[in-house]
Design an enzyme around this catalytic site. Sequence first.
Site, PDB file in Angstrom:
ATOM      1  CG  HIS A 292       5.818  -2.324  -7.278  1.00 38.46           C
ATOM      2  ND1 HIS A 292       4.717  -2.937  -7.834  1.00 38.46           N
ATOM      3  CD2 HIS A 292       5.557  -2.252  -5.951  1.00 38.46           C
ATOM      4  CE1 HIS A 292       3.832  -3.201  -6.883  1.00 38.46           C
ATOM      5  NE2 HIS A 292       4.310  -2.800  -5.724  1.00 38.46           N
TER       6      HIS A 292
ATOM      7  CB  SER B  11       4.458  -3.782  -2.245  1.00 36.61           C
ATOM      8  OG  SER B  11       4.489  -2.561  -2.928  1.00 36.61           O
ATOM      9  CB  ALA B  12       4.262  -0.617   1.526  1.00 34.64           C
TER      10      ALA B  12
ATOM     11  N   GLY C 190       0.866  -1.176   0.000  1.00 33.38           N
ATOM     12  CA  GLY C 190       0.000   0.000   0.000  1.00 33.38           C
ATOM     13  C   GLY C 190       0.897   1.219   0.000  1.00 33.38           C
TER      14      GLY C 190
ATOM     15  CD  GLU D  97       4.835  -4.790 -10.895  1.00 36.57           C
ATOM     16  OE1 GLU D  97       4.223  -5.376 -11.801  1.00 36.57           O
ATOM     17  OE2 GLU D  97       4.444  -3.711 -10.396  1.00 36.57           O
TER      18      GLU D  97
END
Lengths: 236, 236
Positions: free
Chosen positions: B158, B121-122, B88, B194
């Site tokens: 990413h 991700s985050a 997020g 990714e």
Amino acid sequence: MRRLLLISNSTLHGGVYLDHCKDQIKNFLTGKVKTVLFVPYALQDRDGYADMAKKAFNEMGYELESIHKQESPPEAVRNAEAIFVGGGNTFRLLKTLYDEKVVEEIRKRVLQDGVPYIGSSAGTNVATASINTTNDMPIVNPPTFKALGLVSFNINPHYLDPDPNSKHMGETREARIKQFHEYDDSPPVLGLREGCMLLVEDNKATLHGRTDARLFERNKEPKEFSPGADLSFLLS
Amino acid sequence: MRRLLLISNSTLHGGVYLDHCKDQIKNFLTGKVKTVLFVPYALQDRDGYADMAKKAFNEMGYELESIHKQESPPEAVRNAEAIFVGGGNTFRLLKTLYDEKVVEEIRKRVLQDGVPYIGSSAGTNVATASINTTNDMPIVNPPTFKALGLVSFNINPHYLDPDPNSKHMGETREARIKQFHEYDDSPPVLGLREGCMLLVEDNKATLHGRTDARLFERNKEPKEFSPGADLSFLLS
């Protein structure tokens, strides 16, 4: 009388530095201005950056002095006839403005003395309420994200529409701005596509350039505006 | 013994949430783990996010409890068998980890007690030295960019190669990371495309997944690594 020219980006694809906005810059810097104070803090190579900016402004008929060559940056701001803050990394730029103690000085000069302010990209970001809607990587940490506050809303420069063919799963620009607007009291964000710019003269704001802008407001649908549009309602 | 699974992204284009990394997650969460503690702080809709994560983990054979439903988040961390921090907005995630007073708790559990940590991700960003190389918009301001420090380098999730057909003039991802490396003592940055992920087991780090990673170090040329590559040198 506040006067701002807030440009999305300094160079268009295939173009020359400041070429797409030179007419607007010349119209903006009226006859009285002879020398522009340049702020190169968003990039590491300040000498190289100042040389590039000097060349572009000389061709437009103005002298340019870079703040990083002055003994006292706040004193340079106090003496400036006009200010141009160039692009690069917004976090580095804002941190250096605070480190060099020129945030209040620039705010006073622009809002009280009517000194014209030109910003491009990161230089546009720092002119607004905060840098909360920059696209840049947080390579350094400024003391606060609160910026010069020359206007009370935010801008997203280099605004980019989603690419329908992309397979990348990072958030679109619009999704990122919507996350900002999940917070109470978050101000409007004007997405300036590359090629457009906002002219602010006292309480009048007008879109200029060759591309449209997209306005995001908390709990509202985004709206599109074309060059010539009156965006003065953002200033109230 | 430190055990981390740091995933670039939770969903591949056209795929289902966590589908591309479910084999690695199942291999990572050995027989002893029954319940995973989920951290949904990177998104605003914590209930919806926890439901989605619960469904994915249930299908893999694990229970999942979300930290936002627990009375005491630090206590929940102290009792966790395994931790999964979802993606997020990285700024919102790190700020909330500090606000909820779980930064030190997670660090202790993972580094001292060997509790397995999965990040996506985050959630991968905050596992590293700092969030200085996140791609996210700074919609809120955490007290510091210093993160959990479960490894001493940074990750760029990413990771995206430059698009040779793009006419957009924003900096490429590589240019942004190079600006970070203009600063003294800036740590290496592992760009995880990714589809790839890093497995850390004590002092051994291995690349997994289906795409390559690109390593950036200050004053060095970037290097490419393929799945299976031993990246343990980053841990020393």
